[in-house]
Scaffold this motif. Structure first.
Motif, PDB file in Angstrom:
ATOM      1  N   LEU A  94       1.153  -1.402  -0.357  1.00 48.90           N
ATOM      2  CA  LEU A  94       0.250   0.173   0.086  1.00 48.90           C
ATOM      3  C   LEU A  94       0.800   1.501   0.523  1.00 48.90           C
ATOM      4  O   LEU A  94       0.532   2.491  -0.501  1.00 48.90           O
ATOM      5  CB  LEU A  94      -0.987  -0.092   1.483  1.00 48.90           C
ATOM      6  N   LEU A  95       2.017   1.387   0.506  1.00 49.64           N
ATOM      7  CA  LEU A  95       2.760   2.902   0.892  1.00 49.64           C
ATOM      8  C   LEU A  95       3.295   2.356  -0.198  1.00 49.64           C
ATOM      9  O   LEU A  95       4.502   3.673  -0.491  1.00 49.64           O
ATOM     10  CB  LEU A  95       3.345   2.460   2.136  1.00 49.64           C
ATOM     11  N   THR A  96       4.174   1.318  -1.105  1.00 53.02           N
ATOM     12  CA  THR A  96       5.119   1.916  -2.154  1.00 53.02           C
ATOM     13  C   THR A  96       4.694   1.277  -3.178  1.00 53.02           C
ATOM     14  O   THR A  96       4.703   2.321  -4.493  1.00 53.02           O
ATOM     15  CB  THR A  96       6.673   0.754  -1.837  1.00 53.02           C
ATOM     16  N   GLY A  97       3.087   1.339  -3.307  1.00 49.97           N
ATOM     17  CA  GLY A  97       2.848   0.742  -5.352  1.00 49.97           C
ATOM     18  C   GLY A  97       3.404  -0.676  -5.989  1.00 49.97           C
ATOM     19  O   GLY A  97       3.131  -0.456  -6.981  1.00 49.97           O
ATOM     20  N   VAL A  98       4.681  -0.736  -5.470  1.00 48.67           N
ATOM     21  CA  VAL A  98       4.725  -2.534  -5.796  1.00 48.67           C
ATOM     22  C   VAL A  98       4.414  -3.448  -5.318  1.00 48.67           C
ATOM     23  O   VAL A  98       4.780  -3.450  -3.498  1.00 48.67           O
ATOM     24  CB  VAL A  98       5.486  -2.354  -6.467  1.00 48.67           C
ATOM     25  N   TRP A  99       4.876  -4.579  -5.249  1.00 40.22           N
ATOM     26  CA  TRP A  99       4.617  -6.139  -4.958  1.00 40.22           C
ATOM     27  C   TRP A  99       5.665  -6.453  -4.062  1.00 40.22           C
ATOM     28  O   TRP A  99       6.888  -5.989  -4.104  1.00 40.22           O
ATOM     29  CB  TRP A  99       4.036  -7.281  -6.010  1.00 40.22           C
ATOM     30  N   THR A 129      -2.017  -2.365  -5.092  1.00 39.04           N
ATOM     31  CA  THR A 129      -0.664  -1.435  -6.146  1.00 39.04           C
ATOM     32  C   THR A 129      -0.775   0.247  -6.435  1.00 39.04           C
ATOM     33  O   THR A 129      -0.367   1.350  -7.186  1.00 39.04           O
ATOM     34  CB  THR A 129      -0.244  -2.527  -6.454  1.00 39.04           C
ATOM     35  N   SER A 130      -2.150   0.276  -6.594  1.00 42.02           N
ATOM     36  CA  SER A 130      -3.236   1.240  -7.013  1.00 42.02           C
ATOM     37  C   SER A 130      -2.856   2.710  -5.769  1.00 42.02           C
ATOM     38  O   SER A 130      -2.875   3.940  -6.486  1.00 42.02           O
ATOM     39  CB  SER A 130      -4.359   1.289  -7.687  1.00 42.02           C
ATOM     40  N   VAL A 131      -3.238   2.289  -4.618  1.00 40.16           N
ATOM     41  CA  VAL A 131      -3.266   3.744  -4.001  1.00 40.16           C
ATOM     42  C   VAL A 131      -2.015   4.724  -3.885  1.00 40.16           C
ATOM     43  O   VAL A 131      -1.949   5.585  -3.782  1.00 40.16           O
ATOM     44  CB  VAL A 131      -3.029   2.991  -2.136  1.00 40.16           C
ATOM     45  N   ASP A 179      -0.454   7.323 -22.258  1.00 31.71           N
ATOM     46  CA  ASP A 179      -1.561   9.092 -22.003  1.00 31.71           C
ATOM     47  C   ASP A 179      -0.192   9.250 -20.567  1.00 31.71           C
ATOM     48  O   ASP A 179      -0.940   9.644 -20.054  1.00 31.71           O
ATOM     49  CB  ASP A 179      -1.892   8.609 -22.063  1.00 31.71           C
ATOM     50  N   GLY A 180       1.157   9.106 -20.942  1.00 30.72           N
ATOM     51  CA  GLY A 180       1.727   9.299 -20.000  1.00 30.72           C
ATOM     52  C   GLY A 180       1.732   8.849 -18.710  1.00 30.72           C
ATOM     53  O   GLY A 180       2.759   9.461 -17.932  1.00 30.72           O
ATOM     54  N   THR A 181       1.250   7.657 -18.720  1.00 28.48           N
ATOM     55  CA  THR A 181       1.297   6.959 -16.874  1.00 28.48           C
ATOM     56  C   THR A 181       1.386   5.883 -17.029  1.00 28.48           C
ATOM     57  O   THR A 181       1.503   5.031 -17.928  1.00 28.48           O
ATOM     58  CB  THR A 181      -0.382   6.603 -17.001  1.00 28.48           C
ATOM     59  N   PRO A 182       2.927   5.625 -16.617  1.00 27.42           N
ATOM     60  CA  PRO A 182       3.902   3.992 -16.696  1.00 27.42           C
ATOM     61  C   PRO A 182       3.009   3.226 -15.856  1.00 27.42           C
ATOM     62  O   PRO A 182       2.672   3.554 -14.746  1.00 27.42           O
ATOM     63  CB  PRO A 182       4.532   4.363 -16.205  1.00 27.42           C
ATOM     64  N   THR A 183       2.988   1.742 -16.447  1.00 25.71           N
ATOM     65  CA  THR A 183       2.816   0.995 -15.347  1.00 25.71           C
ATOM     66  C   THR A 183       3.489   0.248 -15.746  1.00 25.71           C
ATOM     67  O   THR A 183       4.196  -0.225 -16.625  1.00 25.71           O
ATOM     68  CB  THR A 183       0.981  -0.212 -15.187  1.00 25.71           C
ATOM     69  N   ALA A 184       4.172  -0.855 -14.946  1.00 29.84           N
ATOM     70  CA  ALA A 184       4.971  -1.647 -13.894  1.00 29.84           C
ATOM     71  C   ALA A 184       4.946  -2.795 -14.399  1.00 29.84           C
ATOM     72  O   ALA A 184       4.084  -3.473 -13.694  1.00 29.84           O
ATOM     73  CB  ALA A 184       6.423  -0.848 -13.944  1.00 29.84           C
ATOM     74  N   VAL A 185       5.156  -4.152 -14.646  1.00 32.58           N
ATOM     75  CA  VAL A 185       5.470  -5.564 -14.650  1.00 32.58           C
ATOM     76  C   VAL A 185       6.524  -6.249 -14.586  1.00 32.58           C
ATOM     77  O   VAL A 185       7.969  -5.971 -15.399  1.00 32.58           O
ATOM     78  CB  VAL A 185       4.598  -6.042 -15.310  1.00 32.58           C
ATOM     79  N   GLU A 200      11.331   5.432 -14.697  1.00 32.11           N
ATOM     80  CA  GLU A 200      11.939   4.145 -13.299  1.00 32.11           C
ATOM     81  C   GLU A 200      11.253   3.949 -11.913  1.00 32.11           C
ATOM     82  O   GLU A 200      12.310   3.390 -11.744  1.00 32.11           O
ATOM     83  CB  GLU A 200      13.154   5.419 -13.618  1.00 32.11           C
ATOM     84  N   TRP A 201      10.229   4.899 -11.133  1.00 29.92           N
ATOM     85  CA  TRP A 201       9.954   3.694 -10.485  1.00 29.92           C
ATOM     86  C   TRP A 201       9.583   2.437 -10.010  1.00 29.92           C
ATOM     87  O   TRP A 201       9.573   1.846  -9.306  1.00 29.92           O
ATOM     88  CB  TRP A 201       8.991   4.686  -9.981  1.00 29.92           C
ATOM     89  N   LEU A 202       9.018   2.086 -11.271  1.00 26.59           N
ATOM     90  CA  LEU A 202       8.449   0.303 -11.755  1.00 26.59           C
ATOM     91  C   LEU A 202       7.798  -0.256 -11.367  1.00 26.59           C
ATOM     92  O   LEU A 202       7.405  -0.761 -10.432  1.00 26.59           O
ATOM     93  CB  LEU A 202       9.744  -0.244 -11.390  1.00 26.59           C
ATOM     94  N   LEU A 203       6.427   1.379 -10.801  1.00 25.59           N
ATOM     95  CA  LEU A 203       4.880   1.368  -9.845  1.00 25.59           C
ATOM     96  C   LEU A 203       4.455   0.155 -10.721  1.00 25.59           C
ATOM     97  O   LEU A 203       4.213   0.354 -11.703  1.00 25.59           O
ATOM     98  CB  LEU A 203       5.076   2.597  -9.197  1.00 25.59           C
ATOM     99  N   ASP A 204       3.618  -0.806 -10.083  1.00 26.43           N
ATOM    100  CA  ASP A 204       3.197  -2.195 -10.144  1.00 26.43           C
ATOM    101  C   ASP A 204       1.706  -1.198 -10.486  1.00 26.43           C
ATOM    102  O   ASP A 204       0.800  -1.603 -11.165  1.00 26.43           O
ATOM    103  CB  ASP A 204       3.185  -3.086  -9.476  1.00 26.43           C
TER     104      ASP A 204
END
Length: 394
Positions: free
Chosen positions: A83-88, A283-285, A372-378, A300-304
């Motif tokens: 919840l606090l990082t946005g990654v698994w 991870t959306s929070v 659309d300027g929004t990154p999502t990582a896996v 580069e933050w690699l947020l999931d």
């Protein structure tokens, strides 16, 4: 007459809320964490709750995707870290409730990201369950202005009301633990319902305080997010395994959220039990809070997670190690940029919904999909590596 008009303007400028010059909004965020709250049980309290009357809410999931690299145990440590990082857990590194657990500094929490972006921001972490501050965030949130641990839920609320009423309160995270404690002791039933009623009443007091502050400082733009770290098993006593109930959580907000929360987007090849993986992930929070606070989400933050405010970007990004294929959900008409380990490797129509890595996925890679300027990582796991989480109970 001209002098009188000038004096009137100067007088108005000194009155709160009466400034004739429009000031830019000042983003503020309050993240209310409720430990071990099952949404279905919460909704049984009826319509006269703060959740139903004052917040926008929807189901979500935790625990990653079973059998994929994102899979993690439905325990408090991994849940709060996500919840606090946005990654698994495969990125933030927290996989248990042990006191030795620390968030991987390569994937910092909201506290560190906000401190780096806004050196003078007023940051607070006020919790009942001490390991959030004394273990997970021990180094990561070292520079927080307020960091208090081991308080009762009522003490958490009183301390938070003081912060909201007497400080800049740029970002405040709190954690209430009593619903989880009652669940472990009694399971579902009247005791658990009473704990939820109390927590809902405490949420109401915090919302009242935010509303009062907004009236005093209309230039402040407040985001309030409410969520939980994990669900509960069938009886309401345990958690830690991968059942649908334990993986089911919720996300609520004082602001209307985008289609990632309101319109399920189901991965056709891995929908999960009752289409669970069509819901937004835990991870959306974090990316939602970061975007609200004015930060541009960086590849580069690699947020999931997919942010729940503004553009969603590519939804439900996932990697199939066996076929070497990336998949995502999107109805956008534009092109999507794919990065692999920090390098652009492809641009494809967003509606294609898939791309095959010509080099395969024998090794671990970090992919980022930018739309659309929004990154999502896996992150994929090496194709040859077995991945098993043992079933366990709390």
């Amino acid at each position: 007459m001209r002098l009188a008009s000038l004096l009137l303007l100067l007088f108005l400028a000194m009155l709160p809320g009466c400034d004739p010059v429009k000031h830019p909004s000042r983003p503020k965020a309050l993240f209310i964490g409720l430990d071990g709250v099952q949404l279905e049980q919460y909704l049984q309290l009826g319509d006269a709750t703060n959740l139903k009357q004052r917040l926008y809410y929807g189901k979500a999931y935790t625990g990653g995707v079973s059998g994929r690299s994102s899979e993690q145990r439905t325990l408090s440590g991994p849940g709060w870290a996500t919840l606090l990082t946005g990654v698994w857990s495969n990125k933030h590194g927290v996989d248990s409730d042990a006191d030795s657990q620390r968030i991987n500094p390569a994937f910092p929490s909201l506290f560190k990201r906000l401190r780096q972006a806004f050196p003078n921001a007023y940051l607070s972490s006020i919790v009942n369950w001490s390991p959030i501050n004394t273990a997970l965030l021990l180094e990561d949130a070292h520079g927080a202005d307020v960091r208090e641990s081991g308080l009762s839920d009522e003490q958490v609320i009183e301390r938070t009301l003081h912060v909201l009423g007497n400080t800049p309160a740029d970002f405040t995270f709190i954690q209430l633990d009593e619903p989880d404690q009652i669940g472990h002791d009694h399971g579902y039933g009247e005791h658990y319902q009473q704990a939820l009623r109390k927590a809902d009443s405490q949420i109401g007091r915090l919302l009242d305080k935010v509303d009062k502050r907004r009236r005093m400082f209309p230039q402040e733009d407040w985001l309030v997010v409410v969520s939980t770290d994990h669900g509960r098993d069938y009886w309401g006593k345990g958690h830690g395994s991968a059942s649908e109930q334990e993986k089911s959580i919720f996300i609520a907000s004082n602001k209307p959220l985008n289609q990632e929360l309101t319109i399920p987007s189901i991965p056709v090849e891995m929908p999960g039990p009752n289409n669970l993986y069509g819901l937004p992930a835990q991870t959306s929070v974090a990316p939602t809070v970061l975007r609200h606070m004015g930060l541009t989400l960086q590849p580069e933050w690699l947020l999931d997670g997919t942010p729940l405010l503004g553009k969603t970007g590519a939804r439900k990004a996932r990697a199939d190690e066996h076929t070497g294929r990336l998949r995502w959900n999107s109805n956008a008409t534009g092109y999507l940029t794919i990065l692999k380990n920090g390098q652009v490797v492809a641009q494809v129509p967003a509606r294609d919904g898939q791309w095959t890595d010509p080099q395969g996925m024998e090794k671990q890679n970090d992919y980022v999909l930018v739309l659309d300027g929004t990154p999502t990582a896996v992150r994929n796991r090496p194709a040859a590596k077995a991945f098993v989480i043992e079933e366990s109970s709390y």
